[in-house]
Design a protein around this motif. Structure first.
Motif, PDB file in Angstrom:
ATOM      1  N   ASP A   1      14.991  30.402  65.341  1.00 48.67           N
ATOM      2  CA  ASP A   1      13.835  31.019  64.768  1.00 48.67           C
ATOM      3  C   ASP A   1      13.945  32.589  64.770  1.00 48.67           C
ATOM      4  O   ASP A   1      13.467  33.293  64.328  1.00 48.67           O
ATOM      5  N   LYS A   2      14.504  33.119  66.126  1.00 50.54           N
ATOM      6  CA  LYS A   2      14.422  34.412  66.365  1.00 50.54           C
ATOM      7  C   LYS A   2      16.067  35.009  66.126  1.00 50.54           C
ATOM      8  O   LYS A   2      16.254  36.123  66.592  1.00 50.54           O
ATOM      9  N   CYS A   3      16.827  34.389  65.271  1.00 52.98           N
ATOM     10  CA  CYS A   3      18.126  34.722  65.044  1.00 52.98           C
ATOM     11  C   CYS A   3      18.284  35.795  64.082  1.00 52.98           C
ATOM     12  O   CYS A   3      17.366  36.064  63.220  1.00 52.98           O
ATOM     13  N   HIS A   4      19.268  36.785  64.111  1.00 50.15           N
ATOM     14  CA  HIS A   4      19.670  37.531  63.235  1.00 50.15           C
ATOM     15  C   HIS A   4      21.144  37.388  62.553  1.00 50.15           C
ATOM     16  O   HIS A   4      21.952  36.923  63.279  1.00 50.15           O
ATOM     17  N   ILE A   5      21.278  37.515  61.185  1.00 46.98           N
ATOM     18  CA  ILE A   5      22.491  37.376  60.621  1.00 46.98           C
ATOM     19  C   ILE A   5      23.033  38.585  59.961  1.00 46.98           C
ATOM     20  O   ILE A   5      22.134  39.225  59.298  1.00 46.98           O
ATOM     21  N   PHE A   6      24.144  39.056  60.249  1.00 49.00           N
ATOM     22  CA  PHE A   6      24.831  40.674  59.783  1.00 49.00           C
ATOM     23  C   PHE A   6      26.054  40.046  59.111  1.00 49.00           C
ATOM     24  O   PHE A   6      26.785  39.199  59.563  1.00 49.00           O
ATOM     25  N   ASP A   7      26.068  40.388  57.908  1.00 44.64           N
ATOM     26  CA  ASP A   7      27.320  40.420  56.913  1.00 44.64           C
ATOM     27  C   ASP A   7      28.480  40.969  57.525  1.00 44.64           C
ATOM     28  O   ASP A   7      28.320  42.217  57.967  1.00 44.64           O
ATOM     29  N   LYS A   8      29.513  40.161  57.640  1.00 45.12           N
ATOM     30  CA  LYS A   8      30.535  40.661  58.246  1.00 45.12           C
ATOM     31  C   LYS A   8      31.166  41.844  57.627  1.00 45.12           C
ATOM     32  O   LYS A   8      31.659  42.867  58.337  1.00 45.12           O
ATOM     33  N   SER A   9      31.225  42.047  56.614  1.00 43.45           N
ATOM     34  CA  SER A   9      31.796  43.027  55.717  1.00 43.45           C
ATOM     35  C   SER A   9      30.961  44.360  55.855  1.00 43.45           C
ATOM     36  O   SER A   9      31.516  45.438  55.932  1.00 43.45           O
ATOM     37  N   THR A  10      29.829  44.285  55.624  1.00 47.07           N
ATOM     38  CA  THR A  10      28.878  45.456  55.784  1.00 47.07           C
ATOM     39  C   THR A  10      28.090  45.755  56.989  1.00 47.07           C
ATOM     40  O   THR A  10      27.715  46.787  57.312  1.00 47.07           O
ATOM     41  N   GLU A  11      27.976  44.683  57.928  1.00 49.29           N
ATOM     42  CA  GLU A  11      27.320  44.670  58.926  1.00 49.29           C
ATOM     43  C   GLU A  11      25.823  45.079  59.109  1.00 49.29           C
ATOM     44  O   GLU A  11      25.135  45.365  60.016  1.00 49.29           O
TER      45      GLU A  11
ATOM     46  N   VAL B   1      30.078  36.177  58.706  1.00 39.95           N
ATOM     47  CA  VAL B   1      28.894  36.679  59.369  1.00 39.95           C
ATOM     48  C   VAL B   1      28.806  36.897  60.700  1.00 39.95           C
ATOM     49  O   VAL B   1      29.941  36.323  61.480  1.00 39.95           O
ATOM     50  N   PHE B   2      27.758  37.628  61.448  1.00 36.99           N
ATOM     51  CA  PHE B   2      27.937  37.698  62.907  1.00 36.99           C
ATOM     52  C   PHE B   2      26.330  36.842  63.056  1.00 36.99           C
ATOM     53  O   PHE B   2      25.292  37.450  62.555  1.00 36.99           O
ATOM     54  N   LEU B   3      26.236  35.954  63.995  1.00 40.34           N
ATOM     55  CA  LEU B   3      24.904  35.427  64.655  1.00 40.34           C
ATOM     56  C   LEU B   3      24.668  36.355  65.520  1.00 40.34           C
ATOM     57  O   LEU B   3      25.288  36.415  66.663  1.00 40.34           O
ATOM     58  N   GLY B   4      23.327  36.995  65.517  1.00 43.39           N
ATOM     59  CA  GLY B   4      22.932  37.682  66.637  1.00 43.39           C
ATOM     60  C   GLY B   4      21.609  37.220  67.348  1.00 43.39           C
ATOM     61  O   GLY B   4      20.707  36.598  66.528  1.00 43.39           O
TER      62      GLY B   4
END
Length: 372
Positions: free
Chosen positions: A354-364, A287-290
């Motif tokens: 609490d404000k983070c976003h998680i993006f799936d690495k494969s689909t973004e 994942v990407f932690l945003g």
């Protein structure tokens, strides 16, 4: 009626280049819609297809109740404001404003009334006898806007109209355009406005809704605040917001305490309770932690993590602090003048998960925002 509907619009050039991909967008009557994206994302091409200046390869364009694929630009009920003003240099401001009405054989007294009204609203009455070469860029752009206004179109199209102006004039002009939109709505004759820009500040401050484009495809259509706080994918998250959202590559894991967390090179960042159930579906996924710059704290104390300060930009009321964390550059928006920050020093930071976003690495895609 000035609703604009684009249904599966495609633009394919003769050399085979596919510029616009199945573009579907419903723009409401009286709405201020902004098309935004990086250079080359086909936002201007899309606008020119609405205007009739570019042909549509496939799909359907409706303006109001009229199917407009093959309708001439002059018959579409639109007026366009260009980046380079496109004023006739040999004509005075008055003549430039009146020209479109004269070609349509409008009565002389009506032309004079419309020109005077537009000049008064845009505060260019004292410029009516000047020629474009005698005016500043900001004044020329107001004249270009006035030329569109006098036609009383149902749809205004703006193609990066402020990009040639300095920063102060851009602020002034975007306020004028927003005010014009509000005044037309209050007067009972609302006009739909479609505005193309690569400047996200213009997009966020002007649009009722924003359509984010990338490589000729729609990434997300939403309100400015939803785009900022609820980006559906990594592209939107990084494009909307200045400074950009920080992205850290990691892996979703389940800790010994049976909690979902992001593992970044051995650093464990536990997710808040409301995000646990969704995150469990992505256990062991890359994942990407945003995190937005304002959600990184420079006042972490002993519970934080070490980061190297590489640069500090003092902005007056706040500072942009550039950090090296695990070999990745990050930006923090710092607003506490009592905390001294020095370049090339180590500082303790913490993340507001609490404000983070998680993006799936494969689909973004943002795993916390369901896709339709």
């Amino acid at each position: 009626m000035a609703q604009v509907k684009l249904q599966n619009i495609n633009k394919i050039y003769k050399n085979g280049y596919h510029a616009v991909h199945d573009f579907c967008l419903d723009i409401k009557d009286g709405e201020f819609m902004v098309l935004v994206g990086p250079s080359g994302c086909a936002k201007s091409t899309t606008l020119r297809m609405i205007a009739g200046l570019e042909s549509i390869s496939s799909g359907d364009l409706h303006i109001g109740d009229k199917h407009c694929n093959d309708v001439l630009p002059k018959d579409r009920g639109i007026a366009m404001v260009f980046q380079n003003y496109a004023l006739y240099p040999h004509m005075t401001v008055r003549e430039n404003l009146a020209f479109g009405l004269e070609t349509r054989k409008k009565p002389k007294d009506e032309i004079e009334r419309r020109v005077s009204e537009a000049a008064e609203i845009l505060e260019i009455s004292e410029l009516l006898d000047r020629k474009p070469g005698q005016m500043s860029g900001g004044q020329c752009q107001r004249v270009a806007l006035g030329r569109a206004m006098v036609r009383k179109p149902e749809v205004f199209l703006f193609d990066e109209p402020l990009s040639n102006l300095d920063a102060k004039l851009r602020v002034s002009m975007r306020m004028r355009i927003s005010r014009l939109h509000d005044e037309l709505k209050q007067s009972g004759r609302p006009a739909t406005m479609i505005y193309v820009t690569h400047d996200q500040v213009e997009a966020l401050t002007m649009g009722d809704r924003i359509c984010v484009l990338n490589r000729g495809a729609i990434m997300q259509v939403d309100t400015p605040m939803n785009l900022y706080h609820k980006p559906v994918n990594k592209f939107v998250a990084e494009f909307i917001g200045s400074p950009t959202m920080n992205m850290l590559e990691g892996k979703l894991i389940k800790t010994d305490a049976n909690k979902m967390a992001v593992d970044i090179n051995g650093h464990i960042f536990e997710l808040p309770e409301e995000k646990q159930v969704t995150a469990e579906q992505y256990n062991n996924h890359g994942v990407f932690l945003g995190l937005r710059p304002e959600h990184i704290s420079m006042e972490a104390g002993e519970n934080g993590y070490d980061a190297n300060i590489t640069e500090v930009e003092e902005m007056g009321s706040e500072s942009f602090v550039y950090l090296d964390f695990e070999g990745k550059q990050m930006i923090c928006k710092h607003v506490n003048p009592d905390v001294s920050l020095c370049k090339q020093s180590v500082h303790r930071i913490s993340f507001n998960m609490d404000k983070c976003h998680i993006f799936d690495k494969s689909t973004e895609e943002n795993i916390f925002i369901p896709t339709e």
